[in-house]
Design an enzyme around this catalytic site. Structure first.
Site, short mmCIF file in Angstrom:
data_model
loop_
_atom_site.label_atom_id
_atom_site.label_comp_id
_atom_site.label_asym_id
_atom_site.label_seq_id
_atom_site.Cartn_x
_atom_site.Cartn_y
_atom_site.Cartn_z
N LYS A 65 0.83 -1.22 0.00
CA LYS A 65 0.00 0.00 0.00
C LYS A 65 0.86 1.26 0.00
O LYS A 65 0.42 2.32 -0.48
CB LYS A 65 -0.98 -0.03 1.17
CG LYS A 65 -0.34 -0.08 2.56
CD LYS A 65 0.01 1.29 3.12
CE LYS A 65 0.79 1.15 4.40
NZ LYS A 65 1.19 2.48 4.95
N SER B 148 0.59 10.82 5.97
CA SER B 148 1.34 9.66 5.48
C SER B 148 2.65 10.13 4.85
O SER B 148 2.65 10.97 3.94
CB SER B 148 0.51 8.90 4.45
OG SER B 148 1.33 8.06 3.66
N GLU C 22 9.16 3.94 2.96
CA GLU C 22 9.34 2.53 2.67
C GLU C 22 8.81 2.14 1.30
O GLU C 22 9.27 1.17 0.69
CB GLU C 22 8.66 1.68 3.75
CG GLU C 22 9.28 1.80 5.14
CD GLU C 22 10.65 1.14 5.25
OE1 GLU C 22 11.18 0.68 4.21
OE2 GLU C 22 11.20 1.10 6.36
#
Length: 314
Positions: free
Chosen positions: A182, A245, A267
Protein backbone atom coordinates in the site's frame (compact mmCIF):
# COMPACT_ATOMS: atom_id res chain seq x y z
CA UNK A 1 1.34 -6.79 35.48
CA UNK A 2 1.88 -7.43 31.75
CA UNK A 3 5.34 -6.37 30.60
CA UNK A 4 6.14 -5.26 27.05
CA UNK A 5 9.48 -4.20 25.55
CA UNK A 6 9.61 -1.92 22.51
CA UNK A 7 12.69 -1.40 20.35
CA UNK A 8 12.67 1.89 18.49
CA UNK A 9 11.68 5.29 19.84
CA UNK A 10 10.43 6.77 16.61
CA UNK A 11 6.92 8.17 16.48
CA UNK A 12 5.16 4.81 16.14
CA UNK A 13 7.18 2.98 18.79
CA UNK A 14 6.69 5.87 21.19
CA UNK A 15 2.96 6.00 20.51
CA UNK A 16 2.58 2.28 21.20
CA UNK A 17 4.58 2.67 24.40
CA UNK A 18 2.35 5.51 25.57
CA UNK A 19 -0.97 3.81 24.87
CA UNK A 20 0.13 0.48 26.39
CA UNK A 21 1.52 2.14 29.52
CA UNK A 22 -1.63 4.24 29.83
CA UNK A 23 -3.65 0.99 29.79
CA UNK A 24 -1.67 -0.46 32.70
CA UNK A 25 1.15 -2.34 30.97
CA UNK A 26 4.70 -2.01 32.25
CA UNK A 27 6.61 -0.79 29.18
CA UNK A 28 10.33 -0.44 28.51
CA UNK A 29 11.15 1.62 25.40
CA UNK A 30 14.64 1.32 23.94
CA UNK A 31 16.02 4.37 22.12
CA UNK A 32 19.16 4.37 20.01
CA UNK A 33 19.93 7.90 21.21
CA UNK A 34 18.47 10.48 23.60
CA UNK A 35 17.09 7.94 26.08
CA UNK A 36 18.22 9.88 29.16
CA UNK A 37 16.71 13.12 27.84
CA UNK A 38 13.38 11.43 27.13
CA UNK A 39 13.33 9.72 30.51
CA UNK A 40 14.00 13.04 32.25
CA UNK A 41 11.57 15.12 30.15
CA UNK A 42 8.89 12.37 30.11
CA UNK A 43 8.27 13.14 26.46
CA UNK A 44 9.74 12.37 23.03
CA UNK A 45 10.02 15.98 21.94
CA UNK A 46 11.81 15.10 18.71
CA UNK A 47 9.57 12.39 17.27
CA UNK A 48 6.23 12.81 19.05
CA UNK A 49 6.05 16.15 20.86
CA UNK A 50 3.16 17.04 23.12
CA UNK A 51 2.44 13.52 24.38
CA UNK A 52 3.49 12.98 28.00
CA UNK A 53 4.80 9.61 29.14
CA UNK A 54 2.67 7.68 31.64
CA UNK A 55 4.35 6.56 34.84
CA UNK A 56 4.54 2.92 33.71
CA UNK A 57 6.75 3.84 30.72
CA UNK A 58 10.52 3.68 31.13
CA UNK A 59 13.01 4.72 28.44
CA UNK A 60 16.44 3.10 28.24
CA UNK A 61 19.49 3.26 26.01
CA UNK A 62 20.73 -0.12 27.22
CA UNK A 63 19.37 -2.89 25.01
CA UNK A 64 20.23 -5.38 27.76
CA UNK A 65 17.34 -3.95 29.80
CA UNK A 66 14.87 -5.64 27.44
CA UNK A 67 13.89 -8.80 29.31
CA UNK A 68 10.14 -9.19 28.65
CA UNK A 69 8.88 -12.27 26.82
CA UNK A 70 7.02 -9.94 24.40
CA UNK A 71 9.16 -7.67 22.21
CA UNK A 72 7.84 -5.16 19.65
CA UNK A 73 10.27 -4.06 16.96
CA UNK A 74 9.35 -0.54 15.79
CA UNK A 75 12.42 -0.02 13.63
CA UNK A 76 12.30 0.99 9.93
CA UNK A 77 12.59 -2.03 7.65
CA UNK A 78 15.83 -0.86 6.02
CA UNK A 79 17.47 -0.52 9.46
CA UNK A 80 16.32 -3.81 11.00
CA UNK A 81 19.52 -5.66 10.10
CA UNK A 82 21.50 -3.17 12.21
CA UNK A 83 19.46 -3.87 15.35
CA UNK A 84 18.67 -7.58 15.19
CA UNK A 85 22.18 -8.90 15.99
CA UNK A 86 22.23 -6.88 19.24
CA UNK A 87 18.92 -8.02 20.72
CA UNK A 88 19.18 -10.06 23.93
CA UNK A 89 18.63 -13.81 23.47
CA UNK A 90 16.04 -15.96 25.15
CA UNK A 91 12.66 -17.37 24.24
CA UNK A 92 10.24 -14.59 23.45
CA UNK A 93 7.62 -13.53 20.95
CA UNK A 94 8.91 -10.86 18.58
CA UNK A 95 6.39 -8.66 16.78
CA UNK A 96 7.47 -6.53 13.84
CA UNK A 97 5.83 -3.11 13.54
CA UNK A 98 7.75 -2.30 10.34
CA UNK A 99 6.26 -2.11 6.87
CA UNK A 100 8.04 -2.78 3.63
CA UNK A 101 10.56 -5.15 2.08
CA UNK A 102 14.21 -5.17 3.08
CA UNK A 103 15.91 -4.07 -0.13
CA UNK A 104 19.32 -5.66 0.50
CA UNK A 105 17.88 -9.14 1.17
CA UNK A 106 14.46 -9.07 -0.51
CA UNK A 107 12.95 -10.34 2.77
CA UNK A 108 9.95 -9.08 4.71
CA UNK A 109 10.58 -7.85 8.28
CA UNK A 110 9.31 -11.13 9.78
CA UNK A 111 11.48 -13.17 7.42
CA UNK A 112 14.49 -11.07 8.35
CA UNK A 113 13.76 -11.48 12.07
CA UNK A 114 13.38 -15.26 11.65
CA UNK A 115 16.74 -15.43 9.86
CA UNK A 116 18.46 -13.76 12.85
CA UNK A 117 16.36 -15.51 15.51
CA UNK A 118 15.48 -19.00 14.18
CA UNK A 119 13.01 -21.06 16.17
CA UNK A 120 11.25 -18.16 17.87
CA UNK A 121 7.67 -17.00 17.39
CA UNK A 122 7.62 -14.04 14.99
CA UNK A 123 4.63 -11.94 13.94
CA UNK A 124 3.52 -8.56 12.62
CA UNK A 125 1.44 -5.67 13.90
CA UNK A 126 0.16 -3.60 11.00
CA UNK A 127 -2.81 -1.66 9.66
CA UNK A 128 -4.24 1.84 9.25
CA UNK A 129 -2.77 4.03 11.96
CA UNK A 130 -0.95 7.28 12.60
CA UNK A 131 1.28 7.58 15.65
CA UNK A 132 -0.31 10.81 16.88
CA UNK A 133 -3.79 9.24 16.79
CA UNK A 134 -2.64 6.26 18.86
CA UNK A 135 -0.81 8.45 21.39
CA UNK A 136 -3.80 10.79 21.72
CA UNK A 137 -6.07 7.86 22.44
CA UNK A 138 -8.19 8.06 19.29
CA UNK A 139 -9.88 4.78 18.31
CA UNK A 140 -7.56 2.68 16.14
CA UNK A 141 -7.82 -0.89 14.81
CA UNK A 142 -4.85 -2.97 13.68
CA UNK A 143 -4.09 -6.48 12.43
CA UNK A 144 -1.96 -8.78 14.57
CA UNK A 145 -0.52 -11.64 12.52
CA UNK A 146 1.07 -14.68 14.17
CA UNK A 147 1.33 -18.19 12.70
CA UNK A 148 0.27 -19.86 15.97
CA UNK A 149 -3.38 -19.01 16.68
CA UNK A 150 -3.12 -19.66 20.42
CA UNK A 151 -0.08 -17.42 20.83
CA UNK A 152 -1.82 -14.84 18.65
CA UNK A 153 -4.82 -14.80 20.97
CA UNK A 154 -2.57 -14.34 24.03
CA UNK A 155 -0.64 -11.47 22.41
CA UNK A 156 -3.89 -9.91 21.18
CA UNK A 157 -5.06 -9.76 24.78
CA UNK A 158 -1.79 -8.25 25.99
CA UNK A 159 -1.67 -5.50 23.36
CA UNK A 160 -5.32 -4.50 23.04
CA UNK A 161 -6.37 -1.41 25.02
CA UNK A 162 -9.63 0.55 25.38
CA UNK A 163 -8.67 2.61 22.30
CA UNK A 164 -6.41 0.17 20.40
CA UNK A 165 -8.39 -2.79 19.02
CA UNK A 166 -6.50 -5.69 17.47
CA UNK A 167 -7.87 -8.27 15.04
CA UNK A 168 -5.76 -11.39 14.63
CA UNK A 169 -4.85 -13.60 11.69
CA UNK A 170 -2.43 -16.44 11.05
CA UNK A 171 -1.62 -15.07 7.57
CA UNK A 172 1.65 -13.28 8.34
CA UNK A 173 2.57 -13.12 4.64
CA UNK A 174 -0.66 -11.36 3.69
CA UNK A 175 -0.53 -8.90 6.59
CA UNK A 176 3.05 -7.91 5.82
CA UNK A 177 2.50 -7.60 2.07
CA UNK A 178 -0.60 -5.45 2.58
CA UNK A 179 1.41 -3.03 4.71
CA UNK A 180 4.30 -2.98 2.24
CA UNK A 181 2.44 -2.72 -1.05
CA UNK A 182 0.00 0.00 0.00
CA UNK A 183 2.96 2.35 0.52
CA UNK A 184 3.80 2.08 -3.18
CA UNK A 185 0.26 3.08 -4.13
CA UNK A 186 0.33 5.91 -1.58
CA UNK A 187 3.34 7.48 -3.30
CA UNK A 188 1.46 7.32 -6.61
CA UNK A 189 -1.65 8.83 -5.00
CA UNK A 190 0.37 11.73 -3.62
CA UNK A 191 1.88 12.33 -7.04
CA UNK A 192 -1.57 12.34 -8.64
CA UNK A 193 -2.92 14.95 -6.23
CA UNK A 194 0.32 16.93 -6.22
CA UNK A 195 0.22 17.19 -10.00
CA UNK A 196 -3.37 18.46 -9.92
CA UNK A 197 -4.83 15.43 -11.70
CA UNK A 198 -7.88 15.39 -9.42
CA UNK A 199 -9.83 13.24 -6.98
CA UNK A 200 -11.34 11.08 -9.72
CA UNK A 201 -7.87 10.13 -10.93
CA UNK A 202 -6.83 9.27 -7.37
CA UNK A 203 -9.90 7.04 -6.91
CA UNK A 204 -9.11 5.20 -10.13
CA UNK A 205 -5.48 4.83 -9.08
CA UNK A 206 -6.47 3.40 -5.68
CA UNK A 207 -8.83 0.87 -7.26
CA UNK A 208 -6.32 -0.30 -9.85
CA UNK A 209 -3.57 -0.16 -7.25
CA UNK A 210 -5.55 -2.41 -4.93
CA UNK A 211 -6.00 -4.90 -7.76
CA UNK A 212 -2.23 -4.81 -8.27
CA UNK A 213 -1.65 -5.36 -4.54
CA UNK A 214 -3.93 -8.42 -4.51
CA UNK A 215 -2.24 -9.84 -7.60
CA UNK A 216 1.27 -9.50 -6.16
CA UNK A 217 0.30 -10.71 -2.68
CA UNK A 218 -1.57 -13.73 -4.04
CA UNK A 219 1.41 -14.74 -6.15
CA UNK A 220 3.56 -14.65 -3.01
CA UNK A 221 1.28 -16.88 -0.98
CA UNK A 222 -1.03 -14.40 0.79
CA UNK A 223 -4.69 -15.10 1.43
CA UNK A 224 -6.92 -12.70 -0.47
CA UNK A 225 -9.21 -12.07 2.53
CA UNK A 226 -6.22 -10.66 4.41
CA UNK A 227 -5.73 -8.00 1.73
CA UNK A 228 -9.42 -7.14 1.99
CA UNK A 229 -8.99 -6.32 5.68
CA UNK A 230 -7.28 -3.70 7.82
CA UNK A 231 -3.73 -4.55 6.78
CA UNK A 232 -4.51 -4.19 3.08
CA UNK A 233 -7.56 -2.19 2.04
CA UNK A 234 -7.83 -0.32 5.35
CA UNK A 235 -4.23 0.85 5.29
CA UNK A 236 -4.47 1.71 1.59
CA UNK A 237 -7.41 4.06 2.18
CA UNK A 238 -5.65 5.86 5.03
CA UNK A 239 -2.28 6.37 3.38
CA UNK A 240 -3.67 7.41 -0.01
CA UNK A 241 -5.91 10.13 1.42
CA UNK A 242 -3.97 11.87 4.20
CA UNK A 243 -0.92 14.10 4.12
CA UNK A 244 0.05 12.63 7.51
CA UNK A 245 1.34 9.66 5.48
CA UNK A 246 5.07 9.93 4.74
CA UNK A 247 4.66 7.98 1.50
CA UNK A 248 1.77 10.16 0.34
CA UNK A 249 3.78 13.31 1.14
CA UNK A 250 6.70 11.88 -0.82
CA UNK A 251 4.42 11.58 -3.83
CA UNK A 252 3.30 15.17 -3.36
CA UNK A 253 6.97 16.19 -3.30
CA UNK A 254 7.78 14.22 -6.46
CA UNK A 255 5.04 16.21 -8.19
CA UNK A 256 6.52 19.47 -6.88
CA UNK A 257 3.60 20.30 -4.60
CA UNK A 258 5.62 20.31 -1.35
CA UNK A 259 9.34 20.32 -0.49
CA UNK A 260 11.09 16.94 -0.48
CA UNK A 261 11.89 15.70 3.03
CA UNK A 262 15.17 13.83 2.66
CA UNK A 263 15.02 12.66 6.31
CA UNK A 264 11.61 10.96 6.09
CA UNK A 265 11.29 7.17 6.07
CA UNK A 266 9.64 6.31 2.74
CA UNK A 267 9.34 2.53 2.67
CA UNK A 268 7.24 2.54 -0.50
CA UNK A 269 10.22 3.62 -2.60
CA UNK A 270 12.28 0.60 -1.53
CA UNK A 271 9.31 -1.75 -1.98
CA UNK A 272 8.75 -0.47 -5.52
CA UNK A 273 12.42 -1.07 -6.28
CA UNK A 274 12.15 -4.64 -4.99
CA UNK A 275 9.11 -5.31 -7.18
CA UNK A 276 10.90 -3.87 -10.20
CA UNK A 277 13.82 -6.23 -9.56
CA UNK A 278 11.50 -9.26 -9.58
CA UNK A 279 9.29 -8.63 -12.58
CA UNK A 280 7.45 -11.96 -12.59
CA UNK A 281 4.12 -10.10 -12.59
CA UNK A 282 2.73 -7.10 -14.39
CA UNK A 283 2.94 -4.17 -11.93
CA UNK A 284 2.44 -0.97 -13.94
CA UNK A 285 1.79 1.29 -10.93
CA UNK A 286 4.78 -0.01 -8.95
CA UNK A 287 6.93 0.38 -12.08
CA UNK A 288 5.72 3.96 -12.48
CA UNK A 289 6.57 4.74 -8.86
CA UNK A 290 10.07 3.33 -9.35
CA UNK A 291 10.72 5.59 -12.35
CA UNK A 292 9.36 8.58 -10.43
CA UNK A 293 11.50 7.93 -7.36
CA UNK A 294 14.58 7.45 -9.54
CA UNK A 295 13.85 10.75 -11.30
CA UNK A 296 13.75 9.02 -14.68
CA UNK A 297 10.32 10.38 -15.68
CA UNK A 298 8.02 13.23 -14.69
CA UNK A 299 4.54 12.72 -13.26
CA UNK A 300 3.09 13.95 -16.55
CA UNK A 301 5.13 11.43 -18.57
CA UNK A 302 4.20 8.58 -16.26
CA UNK A 303 0.53 9.52 -16.44
CA UNK A 304 0.63 9.55 -20.23
CA UNK A 305 2.30 6.14 -20.26
CA UNK A 306 -0.33 4.62 -17.98
CA UNK A 307 -3.24 6.16 -19.88
CA UNK A 308 -1.87 4.85 -23.18
CA UNK A 309 -1.77 1.24 -22.00
CA UNK A 310 -3.96 -1.11 -24.09
CA UNK A 311 -7.61 -1.17 -23.09
CA UNK A 312 -8.65 -4.30 -21.17
CA UNK A 313 -11.53 -5.80 -19.17
CA UNK A 314 -11.62 -5.01 -15.48
Amino acid sequence: MTRVDIVGAGAFGTALAITLARAGREVTLWARSGADDMQAARENSRRLPGHAFPGALRVTGDIGDLTSDLLLLAVPTQRLHEVLPHLPGGARTVISCAKGIHLASGLSPCQLIARHRPGGQTGALTGPSFAADIATGLPTALTLALPDAAIGAAVQDKLSTPTLRLYRTTDVTGAELGGALKNVIAIAAGAVIGAGLGESARAALMARGFAEMRRVAGARGARDETLLGLSGFGDLVLTCTSDKSRNYRHGLALAGAVPLDAQATVEGAATAEELAAHAELETPIADAVTTLCRGEMSVQDVTETLLNRPLKPE
